[in-house]
Design an enzyme around this catalytic site. Structure first.
Site, PDB file in Angstrom:
ATOM      1  N   LYS A 290       0.654  -0.932   0.033  1.00  0.00           N
ATOM      2  CA  LYS A 290       0.063  -0.049   0.074  1.00  0.00           C
ATOM      3  C   LYS A 290       0.739   1.261   0.021  1.00  0.00           C
ATOM      4  CE  LYS A 290      -3.851  -2.280   1.782  1.00  0.00           C
ATOM      5  NZ  LYS A 290      -4.335  -2.854   0.961  1.00  0.00           N
ATOM      6  N   CYS A 291       2.088   1.034  -0.535  1.00  0.00           N
ATOM      7  CA  CYS A 291       2.908   2.341  -0.791  1.00  0.00           C
ATOM      8  C   CYS A 291       2.595   3.002  -2.002  1.00  0.00           C
ATOM      9  CB  CYS A 291       4.310   1.793  -0.523  1.00  0.00           C
ATOM     10  SG  CYS A 291       5.710   2.673  -0.672  1.00  0.00           S
ATOM     11  N   GLY A 292       3.132   4.243  -2.036  1.00  0.00           N
ATOM     12  CA  GLY A 292       3.126   5.030  -3.352  1.00  0.00           C
ATOM     13  C   GLY A 292       4.153   4.405  -4.274  1.00  0.00           C
ATOM     14  N   LEU A 293       5.013   3.786  -3.883  1.00  0.00           N
ATOM     15  CA  LEU A 293       5.970   3.109  -4.735  1.00  0.00           C
ATOM     16  C   LEU A 293       5.792   1.511  -5.169  1.00  0.00           C
ATOM     17  CD1 LEU A 293       9.224   4.429  -2.728  1.00  0.00           C
ATOM     18  CD2 LEU A 293       8.210   5.463  -4.695  1.00  0.00           C
ATOM     19  N   THR A 294       4.652   1.135  -4.713  1.00  0.00           N
ATOM     20  CA  THR A 294       4.511  -0.505  -4.927  1.00  0.00           C
ATOM     21  C   THR A 294       4.353  -0.622  -6.642  1.00  0.00           C
ATOM     22  OG1 THR A 294       3.249  -0.521  -2.707  1.00  0.00           O
ATOM     23  CG2 THR A 294       2.743  -2.141  -4.508  1.00  0.00           C
TER      24      THR A 294
END
Length: 171
Positions: free
Chosen positions: A44-48
């Site tokens: 659930k990370c912006g970098l996922t």
């Protein structure tokens, strides 16, 4: 960093045992002779999206040449890996077609950090050694189990391709 690095001075990644996503022990010595990319991951990370997409691309391109990605879900950064490990594995396999090993959740910082991550941090040198700053920190590991390079979360996995190729060519 002194005491920590001396503890692991003569070790390699292959000396560690970790838990797989089913909770079973995996001795990392099974990866001797392989080039590894060890990554702390989160769903659930912006970098996922960019990281998982590129990790899958790298794995598919180099898996038959002796390259393996070891993904370690971690919930230490803004709780971006909140669910049970089974949900994480299902999500990553379905959404990003991950075929590489996804291990049990780990802590990468603090007193409860898994010994593998203590080793990685102590042996990666540079100013980043003391802690993991965010999800998707990557460690490139030689066939002999030594840290070749550590890169931060915003470094795209595909940018490591030249280093991976060089490591694969080493005896």
């Amino acid at each position: 960093m002194g005491a920590t690095s001396s503890v692991y001075e003569n070790s390699s990644v292959h000396d560690f045992t970790v838990k797989d996503s089913s909770g079973k022990d995996v001795n990392l010595s099974i990866y001797e002779g392989k080039v590894l990319l060890i990554v702390n991951v989160a769903s659930k990370c912006g970098l996922t999206n960019s990281n998982y997409t590129q990790l899958t691309e790298l794995y598919r391109k180099y898996k038959d040449k002796g390259f393996v990605i070891l993904a370690f879900p971690c919930n230490q950064f803004l709780k971006q890996e909140p669910g049970p490990i089974e949900e994480t594995v299902q999500y990553v396999c379905e959404r990003f077609s991950a075929e590489y090993p996804i291990f049990g959740k780990v802590k990468v910082n603090g007193t409860e950090a898994t010994p593998l991550y203590k080793y990685l941090k102590a042996n990666s040198g540079g100013y980043m050694g003391a802690s993991i700053k965010w999800n998707f920190t990557k460690f490139l590991i030689s066939k002999k189990g030594k840290v070749i390079r550590r890169v931060g979360p915003r470094t795209e996995p595909l940018s490591l391709e030249d280093d991976i190729q060089k490591a694969l060519e080493e005896p």
